[in-house]
Structure formats: C-alpha cells, structure tokens
Design a protein around this motif. Structure first.
Motif, short mmCIF file in Angstrom:
data_model
loop_
_atom_site.label_atom_id
_atom_site.label_comp_id
_atom_site.label_asym_id
_atom_site.label_seq_id
_atom_site.Cartn_x
_atom_site.Cartn_y
_atom_site.Cartn_z
N ALA A 260 58.02 52.09 -65.98
CA ALA A 260 57.01 52.58 -64.79
C ALA A 260 56.02 51.56 -64.49
O ALA A 260 55.85 50.68 -65.68
N LEU A 261 55.64 51.46 -63.63
CA LEU A 261 54.23 50.84 -63.21
C LEU A 261 53.24 52.00 -63.46
O LEU A 261 53.30 53.17 -63.40
N VAL A 262 52.03 51.43 -64.11
CA VAL A 262 50.80 52.21 -64.22
C VAL A 262 49.56 51.91 -63.68
O VAL A 262 49.22 50.47 -64.07
N ALA A 263 48.51 52.48 -63.30
CA ALA A 263 47.18 52.13 -62.69
C ALA A 263 47.35 50.89 -61.78
O ALA A 263 46.51 50.04 -61.82
N THR A 264 48.20 50.89 -60.64
CA THR A 264 48.48 49.77 -59.93
C THR A 264 47.01 49.84 -58.90
O THR A 264 46.71 50.82 -58.44
N THR A 265 46.48 48.61 -58.73
CA THR A 265 45.49 48.41 -57.94
C THR A 265 45.63 47.04 -57.26
O THR A 265 45.12 45.81 -57.60
N VAL B 79 61.47 53.16 -59.30
CA VAL B 79 60.58 53.10 -60.42
C VAL B 79 59.25 53.90 -60.28
O VAL B 79 58.59 53.71 -59.17
N PRO B 80 58.92 54.89 -61.12
CA PRO B 80 57.69 55.77 -60.95
C PRO B 80 56.57 54.79 -61.04
O PRO B 80 56.49 54.05 -62.03
N ASP B 81 55.68 54.89 -60.09
CA ASP B 81 54.48 54.24 -60.05
C ASP B 81 53.20 55.26 -60.31
O ASP B 81 53.16 55.98 -59.37
N ILE B 82 52.62 55.33 -61.40
CA ILE B 82 51.97 56.39 -61.72
C ILE B 82 50.36 56.12 -61.53
O ILE B 82 49.99 55.08 -62.42
N ALA C 129 45.37 57.77 -65.67
CA ALA C 129 46.60 57.06 -65.19
C ALA C 129 47.56 56.82 -66.39
O ALA C 129 48.92 57.25 -66.55
N ALA C 130 47.11 56.07 -67.68
CA ALA C 130 48.12 55.78 -68.71
C ALA C 130 48.23 57.11 -69.51
O ALA C 130 49.52 57.19 -70.02
N MET C 131 47.49 58.23 -69.67
CA MET C 131 47.60 59.41 -70.13
C MET C 131 48.76 60.38 -69.38
O MET C 131 49.62 60.79 -70.02
N TRP C 132 48.78 60.08 -68.17
CA TRP C 132 49.92 60.88 -67.12
C TRP C 132 51.06 60.20 -67.54
O TRP C 132 51.95 60.74 -67.90
N PHE C 133 51.16 58.70 -67.51
CA PHE C 133 52.51 58.28 -67.85
C PHE C 133 52.89 58.72 -69.36
O PHE C 133 54.09 59.08 -69.64
#
Length: 428
Positions: free
Chosen positions: A118-123, A138-141, A341-345
């Motif tokens: 997954a991708l996490v915290a994309t900015t 790919v989930p982007d979370i 976001a990291a916690m969500w993943f």
C-alpha cells in the motif's frame, strides 16, 4: 459522521501552492538506488509500504514533509514493539520533486518494482500517477487531498474521506462539494458577522477567494473583499480598509509569506479581529517565527481542521504521538494526520494477518463502510459512493487558537463542535 472537506479547506492548499510553484523537476538519480525484490506476502518477511512526498518541491523543502514524518514515526514505534504479527513494516520513501513526471516515476518504482502492499500518507503537489495506482488496485491510505484524486479514483482513500462515486471523474460530473461549517462556527460560536477575504490579482488566488466568499455569503456574512497586486502587494492599504469596514474575521487566498506581511500590516494600522483564520497546513509550532513581527495578529490566529490538536496532550493518543515525535525540531497537525494514516494501514494489515497481508485484503478493510477515527485522532472518516451529492450534511470540526506561551489551544471537543450545513459545489 466525517464530512467532506469544506469548500474553503478543500481548495485552499492546491490554490495557494500554485502561487509559488514553477516547473517541477525530475527525480534525482540517487532516488533510484534502493531497489530490491518484491516483498513476499507470508512468513516473517517485512510488509513493504511506500510513502510519496513532494519533499523537494518548488514551494519549499518543508512544505509537504509533515505527513511523511508522522507516518514514519508511527511505523518506527510499531516496529520497535514487534511490528504486525511479528513482521516489520518496511517503509520505502520516494521524493517526487513536486512534478508530475517525478510522481509517475515514484509510482512506477514503488508499485511496479518494489511491489508495496500500500501507499501511506501520500502528499504530492501533482499526483499525476493516481490513475496508475488505482489501476494497479494498490490502496493509497490517508493521503492529503491537495488535488481531486481522492474524489476521483477507487482504491484511493484520503485522510478526510469521500462520498463521491470515484468512477474516474472528479466528484459528481466534475463537481466537488463541501460544507460551510467553518463559517458557521465563527458566526454562531464567536459572534462574527463581517468577514474580509484577501487575495492577489492572480487567477488561482482570485478563484479561491470567490469560493470563500460564496461560503461566507451562504452563512449570511457581510463580505469585504480585498485584492492586492501579486508583484507589489500593498497590504497596509488592505489592512486599513478591512479595519474601516469593521471586519470580524479575515480569510485569505495568499501564500505564507504574504500572510505574515498581512498580519504585520494589520498590527501596524491597529486592525483587531476576532480571528485571522488559517488552514490545517499552517497549524504548526513555527508560528512565533513565521509571525515574529505581528504579535497582536499572531495571537488572533485560529486554525480549523478534522484532526485532534497536536497540543492536546490530555488525550492519550496525542500523548503517544508527541512521545514518539519528541525528537523532531517542530510539530504540526499534518504530522498527526500522517501518524493517523499509518495507524489506519496498520489496522487494515492486522485484519489480514491470518490469511496474508495483500493489497486486496487491505483494500477490503478500507471498503468495509465503517467510520474510522485512528483512536480518536480523526473526526470519524467515511468512504461511501453516493450517486447524488448530499444537499446538507452534519459536519464536525477541530478548532484551535494560538496563544503565546501556550501554543495552539483547543476550542471545545471536535466530536461535539458540529453543525448541519449546506454542501456547496465547485470545480477543482
């Protein structure tokens, strides 16, 4: 229930960044030196995730790094405590340089070559690779919705949720919708009646100012518009006029440097307001430095958002975040949202641990239709797909005020600061 970002917030960052953005650049070759074989999905092999950040974007080296730093801090602490079912989370970072070309290269590297789960915290300043991420399922979370991608594509889950169909077109027939809860709050709770909106004579700034004006008028405000020259802004004249017009609030469609100049001008002419309202990106501990020449205006700064104040250390989830990030030189609300976001993943991956942490399983958790709060750090976030946009919505918000010596002071609890507000349309 989590609301879509209000009209002013949802467009603010993308528009303001345009004010200081020139052409982007390609990724430096050094960013391609850490490639390896795909992550196995079973056993004790690490679980690989990717974080795309416009860390070296044209708008400044620190403008986008908060979510990345918060997410990385969460994963570092998680790994120190044994990871997920005994498996470490391996974080692959990619700086896209703030350009569409660089973003596509990051997506290719992380999704196709590194095979992240997954991708996490994309900015990302220009999320040009969003379609490619979605196509690869790919989930982007928990990404920051700087553009409309999180209201456009399936498998992308921004930090603030979405009700849009996400069928490849932004929102509903190209229109996004947001609420007016920020304006309702200052009118009903703080008693404001007249609002000034300051913008540049530049197309993106002027367009954003019109959105803010639309929302304010929908809430019954008298609106004073102040436009200054982009190249040679006369903030003193604007400050003097908004003082003469009796403005209670000041909203803006200008960059951070311009905000500091505007605040100094307001102090110089003696313009006192209930609130100089800023957005979540400026909800940081660097306020004393950023507004060092405007002590009166600095202490009238208010910020609104959808996550719990990083200064609210009476909350156990905030205390854990602060303990894990005490080594950082500054703190910000975007760090909190990256941590969430990291916690969500992690919660998604834990739900898959028995049968293997795969893209499909993580995506299934994200699509389960239940609100998510990250242990109370977020106003409940929902992802649904409504065929028609809602006309009204109950919306809650987090509010804080800057006070010298104390920092950002929370103004009530975000889960009870809620209003039933109209949803206004705009085009991204």
């Amino acid at each position: 229930m989590r609301r879509p970002a209000p009209v002013a917030e949802s467009a603010a960052l993308a528009v303001l960044l345009l004010l200081g953005t020139a052409c982007g650049s390609r990724l430096p070759e050094s960013d391609f030196g850490n490639r390896s074989t795909p992550t196995p999905q079973g056993g004790t092999a690490p679980i690989r995730v990717g974080i795309i950040t416009s860390a070296t974007s044209p708008v400044g080296g620190s403008a986008f790094t908060g979510p990345r730093d918060g997410a990385k801090a969460y994963f570092d602490r998680l790994n120190a405590r044994g990871g997920i079912d005994g498996r470490r989370v391996e974080v692959r970072l990619c700086d896209d340089g703030g350009s569409g070309i660089g973003n596509n290269e990051c997506v290719h590297r992380l999704v196709d070559e590194d095979k992240v789960v997954a991708l996490v915290a994309t900015t990302a300043l220009d999320y040009a690779g969003a379609d490619r991420v979605s196509h690869a399922r790919v989930p982007d979370i928990g990404g920051q919705p700087i553009g409309p991608a999180y209201d456009t594509y399936p498998h992308l889950y921004g930090i603030y949720g979405s009700l849009a169909p996400r069928n490849g077109k932004p929102g509903w027939d190209g229109k996004l919708y947001g609420g007016t809860e920020v304006y309702r709050y200052f009118k009903r709770v703080q008693g404001a009646r007249t609002a000034a909106v300051v913008s540049y004579n530049q197309s993106a700034s002027a367009a954003y100012a019109r959105l803010v004006t639309q929302g304010l008028k929908a809430e019954g405000y008298k609106v004073v518009t102040e436009q200054v020259d982009f190249a040679l802004p006369n903030f003193r004249a604007a400050a003097a006029d908004l003082k003469d017009q009796g403005a209670d609030l000041v909203f803006d469609a200008i960059d951070t440097h311009g905000n500091a100049q505007l605040c100094k001008a307001m102090d110089d002419v003696g313009a006192e307001v209930i609130a100089k309202v800023t957005n979540v990106q400026n909800w940081t501990s660097t306020v004393p430095e950023d507004y060092k020449d405007a002590p009166r205006c600095r202490n009238a700064l208010w910020a609104t958002g959808s996550s719990r104040d990083y200064e609210d250390t009476g909350d156990p989830a905030v205390r854990e975040f602060r303990d894990a990030t005490k080594g950082l030189s500054s703190h910000s609300q975007w760090q909190v949202e990256g941590w969430a976001a990291a916690m969500w993943f992690t919660d998604a991956a834990k739900s898959c641990a028995g049968g293997g942490v795969t893209r499909a399983c993580v995506d299934g958790f994200m699509n389960r239709g239940e609100p998510y709060t990250a242990d109370g750090l977020l106003v409940p976030v929902m992802y649904e797909r409504l065929s028609e946009p809602p006309k009204t919505r109950r919306a809650c918000l987090s509010v804080a005020r800057w006070e010298d010596g104390q920092g950002w002071v929370s103004q009530g609890d975000m889960n009870s600061t809620c209003f039933e507000v109209p949803q206004l349309s705009y085009r991204p």
